[in-house]
Design a protein around this motif. Structure first.
Motif, PDB file in Angstrom:
ATOM      1  N   LEU A  92     -13.824   7.865  -0.614  1.00  0.00           N
ATOM      2  CA  LEU A  92     -14.293   9.132  -0.072  1.00  0.00           C
ATOM      3  C   LEU A  92     -14.383  10.194  -1.165  1.00  0.00           C
ATOM      4  O   LEU A  92     -13.570  10.228  -2.087  1.00  0.00           O
ATOM      5  CB  LEU A  92     -13.350   9.626   1.025  1.00  0.00           C
ATOM      6  CG  LEU A  92     -13.198   8.727   2.254  1.00  0.00           C
ATOM      7  CD1 LEU A  92     -12.210   9.350   3.233  1.00  0.00           C
ATOM      8  CD2 LEU A  92     -14.536   8.479   2.926  1.00  0.00           C
ATOM      9  N   THR A  93     -15.394  11.045  -1.042  1.00  0.00           N
ATOM     10  CA  THR A  93     -15.509  12.235  -1.869  1.00  0.00           C
ATOM     11  C   THR A  93     -14.907  13.394  -1.094  1.00  0.00           C
ATOM     12  O   THR A  93     -15.352  13.698   0.014  1.00  0.00           O
ATOM     13  CB  THR A  93     -16.980  12.525  -2.205  1.00  0.00           C
ATOM     14  OG1 THR A  93     -17.507  11.447  -2.976  1.00  0.00           O
ATOM     15  CG2 THR A  93     -17.115  13.814  -2.996  1.00  0.00           C
ATOM     16  N   GLY A 127      -8.876   3.734  -0.702  1.00  0.00           N
ATOM     17  CA  GLY A 127      -7.799   3.485   0.244  1.00  0.00           C
ATOM     18  C   GLY A 127      -7.415   4.668   1.100  1.00  0.00           C
ATOM     19  O   GLY A 127      -6.592   4.518   1.998  1.00  0.00           O
ATOM     20  N   VAL A 128      -8.001   5.866   0.872  1.00  0.00           N
ATOM     21  CA  VAL A 128      -7.593   7.021   1.680  1.00  0.00           C
ATOM     22  C   VAL A 128      -8.274   7.011   3.042  1.00  0.00           C
ATOM     23  O   VAL A 128      -7.962   7.855   3.891  1.00  0.00           O
ATOM     24  CB  VAL A 128      -7.888   8.355   0.956  1.00  0.00           C
ATOM     25  CG1 VAL A 128      -7.119   8.425  -0.339  1.00  0.00           C
ATOM     26  CG2 VAL A 128      -9.376   8.533   0.720  1.00  0.00           C
ATOM     27  N   SER A 329     -16.508  -4.647   2.725  1.00  0.00           N
ATOM     28  CA  SER A 329     -15.618  -4.259   1.637  1.00  0.00           C
ATOM     29  C   SER A 329     -14.194  -4.202   2.188  1.00  0.00           C
ATOM     30  O   SER A 329     -13.981  -3.858   3.351  1.00  0.00           O
ATOM     31  CB  SER A 329     -16.015  -2.895   1.073  1.00  0.00           C
ATOM     32  OG  SER A 329     -17.325  -2.925   0.546  1.00  0.00           O
ATOM     33  N   VAL A 330     -13.227  -4.538   1.346  1.00  0.00           N
ATOM     34  CA  VAL A 330     -11.846  -4.668   1.804  1.00  0.00           C
ATOM     35  C   VAL A 330     -10.934  -3.795   0.955  1.00  0.00           C
ATOM     36  O   VAL A 330     -10.971  -3.862  -0.278  1.00  0.00           O
ATOM     37  CB  VAL A 330     -11.377  -6.134   1.739  1.00  0.00           C
ATOM     38  CG1 VAL A 330      -9.918  -6.241   2.187  1.00  0.00           C
ATOM     39  CG2 VAL A 330     -12.271  -7.021   2.598  1.00  0.00           C
ATOM     40  N   ASP A 331     -10.133  -2.969   1.610  1.00  0.00           N
ATOM     41  CA  ASP A 331      -9.086  -2.182   0.953  1.00  0.00           C
ATOM     42  C   ASP A 331      -7.741  -2.598   1.512  1.00  0.00           C
ATOM     43  O   ASP A 331      -7.568  -2.667   2.736  1.00  0.00           O
ATOM     44  CB  ASP A 331      -9.277  -0.683   1.199  1.00  0.00           C
ATOM     45  CG  ASP A 331     -10.400  -0.085   0.386  1.00  0.00           C
ATOM     46  OD1 ASP A 331     -10.817  -0.725  -0.589  1.00  0.00           O
ATOM     47  OD2 ASP A 331     -10.874   1.019   0.729  1.00  0.00           O
ATOM     48  N   ASN A 332      -6.798  -2.853   0.627  1.00  0.00           N
ATOM     49  CA  ASN A 332      -5.414  -3.115   1.015  1.00  0.00           C
ATOM     50  C   ASN A 332      -4.528  -2.095   0.317  1.00  0.00           C
ATOM     51  O   ASN A 332      -4.563  -1.972  -0.913  1.00  0.00           O
ATOM     52  CB  ASN A 332      -4.982  -4.526   0.629  1.00  0.00           C
ATOM     53  CG  ASN A 332      -5.670  -5.588   1.474  1.00  0.00           C
ATOM     54  OD1 ASN A 332      -5.549  -5.582   2.696  1.00  0.00           O
ATOM     55  ND2 ASN A 332      -6.395  -6.487   0.840  1.00  0.00           N
ATOM     56  N   THR A 333      -3.765  -1.355   1.094  1.00  0.00           N
ATOM     57  CA  THR A 333      -2.847  -0.369   0.528  1.00  0.00           C
ATOM     58  C   THR A 333      -1.422  -0.684   0.967  1.00  0.00           C
ATOM     59  O   THR A 333      -1.190  -1.256   2.041  1.00  0.00           O
ATOM     60  CB  THR A 333      -3.209   1.058   0.981  1.00  0.00           C
ATOM     61  OG1 THR A 333      -3.077   1.150   2.411  1.00  0.00           O
ATOM     62  CG2 THR A 333      -4.641   1.406   0.598  1.00  0.00           C
ATOM     63  N   HIS A 334      -0.462  -0.306   0.140  1.00  0.00           N
ATOM     64  CA  HIS A 334       0.937  -0.519   0.468  1.00  0.00           C
ATOM     65  C   HIS A 334       1.775   0.404  -0.412  1.00  0.00           C
ATOM     66  O   HIS A 334       1.331   0.855  -1.476  1.00  0.00           O
ATOM     67  CB  HIS A 334       1.348  -1.978   0.231  1.00  0.00           C
ATOM     68  CG  HIS A 334       1.069  -2.453  -1.160  1.00  0.00           C
ATOM     69  ND1 HIS A 334      -0.175  -2.839  -1.590  1.00  0.00           N
ATOM     70  CD2 HIS A 334       1.876  -2.591  -2.248  1.00  0.00           C
ATOM     71  CE1 HIS A 334      -0.139  -3.191  -2.854  1.00  0.00           C
ATOM     72  NE2 HIS A 334       1.099  -3.053  -3.289  1.00  0.00           N
ATOM     73  N   THR A 360      -5.678  -2.234  -3.622  1.00  0.00           N
ATOM     74  CA  THR A 360      -6.679  -3.154  -4.155  1.00  0.00           C
ATOM     75  C   THR A 360      -7.935  -2.993  -3.311  1.00  0.00           C
ATOM     76  O   THR A 360      -7.860  -2.911  -2.074  1.00  0.00           O
ATOM     77  CB  THR A 360      -6.211  -4.613  -4.121  1.00  0.00           C
ATOM     78  OG1 THR A 360      -5.914  -4.982  -2.769  1.00  0.00           O
ATOM     79  CG2 THR A 360      -4.976  -4.797  -4.982  1.00  0.00           C
ATOM     80  N   SER A 361      -9.066  -2.935  -3.980  1.00  0.00           N
ATOM     81  CA  SER A 361     -10.327  -2.692  -3.284  1.00  0.00           C
ATOM     82  C   SER A 361     -11.372  -3.678  -3.777  1.00  0.00           C
ATOM     83  O   SER A 361     -11.555  -3.854  -4.988  1.00  0.00           O
ATOM     84  CB  SER A 361     -10.804  -1.255  -3.534  1.00  0.00           C
ATOM     85  OG  SER A 361     -12.037  -1.008  -2.902  1.00  0.00           O
ATOM     86  N   SER A 362     -12.047  -4.337  -2.842  1.00  0.00           N
ATOM     87  CA  SER A 362     -13.148  -5.237  -3.159  1.00  0.00           C
ATOM     88  C   SER A 362     -14.396  -4.716  -2.450  1.00  0.00           C
ATOM     89  O   SER A 362     -14.435  -4.675  -1.215  1.00  0.00           O
ATOM     90  CB  SER A 362     -12.848  -6.668  -2.695  1.00  0.00           C
ATOM     91  OG  SER A 362     -11.723  -7.187  -3.375  1.00  0.00           O
ATOM     92  N   GLN A 363     -15.372  -4.321  -3.225  1.00  0.00           N
ATOM     93  CA  GLN A 363     -16.561  -3.670  -2.686  1.00  0.00           C
ATOM     94  C   GLN A 363     -17.735  -4.648  -2.618  1.00  0.00           C
ATOM     95  O   GLN A 363     -18.034  -5.346  -3.583  1.00  0.00           O
ATOM     96  CB  GLN A 363     -16.934  -2.490  -3.577  1.00  0.00           C
ATOM     97  CG  GLN A 363     -18.261  -1.834  -3.249  1.00  0.00           C
ATOM     98  CD  GLN A 363     -18.596  -0.778  -4.256  1.00  0.00           C
ATOM     99  OE1 GLN A 363     -17.878   0.199  -4.425  1.00  0.00           O
ATOM    100  NE2 GLN A 363     -19.705  -0.976  -4.973  1.00  0.00           N
TER     101      GLN A 363
END
Length: 836
Positions: A92-93, A127-128, A329-334, A360-363
């Motif tokens: 996000l911007t 991730g936000v 697209s996949v985001d994993n946050t921890h 981790t982010s896969s776009q």
């Protein structure tokens, strides 16, 4: 006894009255509720703190159907701007008061607005967009926060505060369904205190199907979202005065981008048929001009759209014109946060805030299809028939931060002092292979005899594909950032009415970065070619002192005024989208602000007004262009520091009024003027034998993105008791207007103005049996009038290409048209909550 008129926070532009400790769907009281914030590192009344701040409480977020931060992109807080990066919601911007970086998701580039969760700074904007858990409030702190919050908060800070464990058994379960296959579920459970330990568990699930279908079988559509998250919090209070809060959260988010539509064809009347030997005079096409260039001639041939391509600038497409490979697209946050507070004496509290987080982010972004370059020509053969730029990227980040604070009172002085340490490691890579090809394409406008082919995801027609390990890497980098700071702020209550606040923060930032790949060249194994590209690793240290001074005056019981001087800065870095890893310096901002906070009509009305002047030095601006290669195309992005001072001027106003019991009205307005001085851009090219360097220079105007000159929002909340007990019907309606804005630093082209309306009808506090169980049932809708708003318009492939072999001629061979993204269409659903 000395009484402090400034024990609290003093500028509130809240979109609705909020009892911070109240539960969701709580019934509002007769007068306006006191709003408690932590903007000054201590709990204070928002009407008595010299900071312009908007507070969104849990109930307000629920009424507005805010499940993640992207749901605030409708402009409900006029000074806060949130937009997807490009078409992608996995990054996000986020901007406040005209501080809106376009590409803050690069590893060596920073954001201009600090994002905090329970006091811990988030280093990346990846991730936000995960689910919000059980949020007590969201504080939007406006203007530079460099003294108490540090670097990268020159526009302000967005602070998310989660509810802490209560130590009493209770909770709630929520379930709901909506259109586009949407469903959501929440569990919030408080367990009884056990041996001084209190535990709270929050789980959330949210899903929405794609809103634009993909004709290619087995492939994801566009604007899909799927989120799951779990948070566990433990509060330990072994004795009076000591509280330790520990929380661990993990979240998984899958999204696809908004669909990028072709809006027009050759809108700038670029000419066709020029050659290098006989270019067409640029003066004959005055609108066919790439900003920052001084072309005298134009070359190349305008190519028609591919067969079946739809040109539509008025409404969002429900089905894509050409199916392309697409997956979420996949985001994993921890991460964990530990906050220890020890109140040594009634006048002194020591705090330790420890945070460790990772993302981790896969776009996987194939939003453009045939609407983005390269543009295929009739009669193509081989790789010249390939198209559909598949934007692929991976990012991995982890960070650790430690902050120590001392918060206390010494006579007439309230003080805050602190030490801060932050370390971050980020790595990323990106590739943009073509994913599709057309076969049998011989003439423009043909309606048969052609077919679309999906390229091999590993081998591909050009030797590269989209699968990991098979990609031609456009860029890859690693960055290590460290930040050290010491800060302090004191509030001297000279009299019961007059207070003087002074503060300062000294920061040392160290950043080391390395470009690993550029245009598929491995810089570690091929240092000769890296050096030929002018590559230099990033190894920089910056030091800053950010002072702040404020005078606050309690004119009477219900009127508070203040004048404030504040500073902030955003760290420098390097652009991994350039082959030389071009570095840029920090930018600094100075802010002068005056504010009025008032309450009247026996606390039924609240009016706040703020005016500010900000001057930003060395603004970081982007020069973007697309460079074409044999395997795809490369988005070249050069970041420079614009000389001189960028001017940002603004006014913010907020009115909250409760004329009768149960009815609350709110109106908010923000005026933001921005101006970046023109920048002299010099372009050079080498050609001929022996080689000759040719240069041209032209002044270019840059713009601040996603910042409307005028923006406003309003809300109506009405509560009507029914039956016996606390059961009530609640009606909520909110609307937001934003003037048209730019979506790119270098293009004057604007997006659409927007006017969006959301609503909710709820029946709350329905008794269930003889116990404390209650039921709330709600009907909700977002974008009720189903407005089609183009929130991002990209003119880059309706203009000539950037300089390559010549700075006097520009190629129009990949000119097609503007493309853009429409907002979320109307969504609606039903939701129920059982509280126990």
């Amino acid at each position: 006894m000395f009484t402090s008129p400034l024990w609290a926070a003093a500028a509130q532009d809240a979109p609705a009255p909020i009892v911070v400790a109240a539960a969701d769907d709580a019934v509002p009281s007769e007068g306006l509720d006191e709003i408690v914030v932590t903007a000054t590192k201590r709990e204070t009344n928002a009407q008595r703190t010299p900071i312009s701040i908007t507070v969104l409480g849990g109930d307000s977020l629920k009424q507005r159907r805010v499940l993640s931060l992207v749901d605030l992109s409708d402009g409900s807080v006029p000074s806060l701007r949130i937009a997807p990066f490009e078409a992608r919601t996995n990054a996000l911007t986020i901007g406040i008061r005209g501080i809106v970086p376009l590409d803050a998701n690069q590893p060596a580039r920073e954001q201009g607005v600090g994002i905090y969760i329970d006091g811990v700074y988030l280093g990346r904007q990846h991730g936000v967009n995960t689910s919000l858990f059980d949020v007590e409030r969201v504080e939007v702190l406006k203007g530079p926060q460099g003294t108490l919050f540090g670097r990268n908060t020159e526009g302000g800070a967005l602070s998310i505060v989660n509810r802490a464990p209560t130590g009493e058994f209770g909770g709630r379960v929520t379930g709901g369904i909506g259109n586009y296959g949407a469903y959501n579920g929440e569990l919030h459970l408080d367990l009884p205190e056990f041996y001084n330990f209190s535990v709270k568990i929050d789980g959330v699930v949210q899903h929405q199907d794609a809103t634009t279908k993909n004709p290619l079988a087995g492939q994801s559509g566009w604007n899909l979202s799927d989120r799951q998250g779990l948070r566990a919090a433990v509060r330990w209070q072994p004795f009076e005065g000591l509280t330790n809060d520990f929380a661990y959260d993990v979240a998984h988010t899958e999204t696809t981008p908004f669909y990028s539509q072709l809006l027009n064809f050759n809108p700038n009347a670029c000419p066709s048929g020029g050659t290098a030997a006989v270019p067409i005079r640029a003066s004959l096409a005055p609108n066919c001009v790439l900003p920052g260039t001084a072309y005298t001639g134009l070359t190349g041939t305008i190519r028609p759209p591919l067969p079946g391509v739809i040109i539509n600038s008025t409404s969002r497409q429900k089905v894509a014109d050409i199916g392309v490979p697409q997956q979420p697209s996949v985001d994993n946050t921890h991460g964990f946060i530990n906050t220890l507070k020890y109140k040594i004496t009634p006048d002194l509290e020591l705090r330790s805030i420890t945070g460790w987080r990772g993302v981790t982010s896969s776009q996987w972004d194939n939003a453009g299809g045939a609407h983005r370059p390269p543009v295929v020509a009739p009669g193509c053969v081989g790789t010249a028939c390939n198209f559909s730029r598949y934007s692929l990227a991976n990012l991995k980040q982890n960070q650790f931060s430690q902050e120590f604070q001392a918060v206390g009172t010494l006579g007439p002085v309230d003080y805050v002092g602190g030490l801060y340490y932050f370390i971050e490691n980020v790595s990323d890579d990106a590739a943009t292979p073509n994913s599709m090809a057309i076969s049998g394409y011989t003439t423009a406008g043909q309606t048969s005899g052609y077919s679309y082919v999906v390229l091999d995801p590993c081998v591909g027609s050009g030797g590269f594909g989209s699968q990991p390990g098979c990609r031609s890497i456009d860029r890859a980098s690693e960055v290590r950032s460290r930040s050290y700071a010491v800060y302090g702020q004191g509030t001297w209550h000279a009299t019961d009415e007059l207070s003087v606040i002074l503060g300062g923060r000294y920061t040392t930032d160290k950043k080391q970065g390395e470009l690993l790949f550029s245009r598929n060249i491995n810089y570690r194994t091929d240092p000769i070619r890296a050096a030929a590209n002018g590559y230099k690793p990033l190894d920089e240290t910056w030091n800053r002192f950010n002072p702040m001074a404020t005078i606050g005056y309690q004119a009477d019981e219900d009127i508070y005024v203040y004048a404030k001087y504040a500073t902030g800065y955003r760290a420098g870095g390097a652009s991994s989208r350039t082959s030389n890893y071009q570095a840029f310096d920090p930018e600094d901002v100075k802010s002068y602000e005056v504010g009025l906070k008032s309450e009247f009509f026996d606390r039924r009305a609240r009016f706040n007004l703020t005016g500010y002047i900000m001057d930003r030095k060395d603004s970081q601006v982007d020069i973007s262009s697309v460079q074409f290669t044999a395997t795809g195309n490369f988005n070249n992005l050069v970041t420079i520091n614009a000389p001189g001072n960028t001017k940002i001027r603004g006014i913010e106003a907020d009115l909250t009024f409760r004329p009768i019991e149960g009815l609350t009205l709110n109106a908010s307005y923000a005026y933001t003027y921005t101006n970046i001085p023109p920048v002299l851009i010099t372009a050079s090219a080498v050609s001929g034998t022996p080689p000759v360097t040719t240069s041209t220079s032209v002044y270019q105007q840059f713009y601040i993105v996603f910042t409307p000159r005028n923006a406003a929002s309003g809300a109506i909340d009405y509560e009507l008791p029914i039956g016996k007990g606390d059961t009530a019907v609640r009606f909520h309606l909110d609307a937001a207007y934003s003037q048209a804005t730019q979506a790119f630093d270098q293009f004057e082209t604007k997006n659409d103005a927007s006017f969006l309306v959301n609503g909710r009808i709820s029946v709350t506090q329905i008794k269930m049996g003889d116990g404390d169980q209650t039921l709330n049932v709600s009907l909700w809708g977002r974008n009720l009038f189903d407005k089609d708003v183009l929130f991002r318009r990209d003119p880059s492939n309706s203009l000539p290409a950037a300089p390559s072999s010549s700075v006097t001629t520009g190629s129009v061979s990949n000119v097609l048209g503007d493309y853009g993204n429409f907002n979320q269409q109307r969504t609606f659903g039903i939701e129920g909550t059982v509280r126990f």
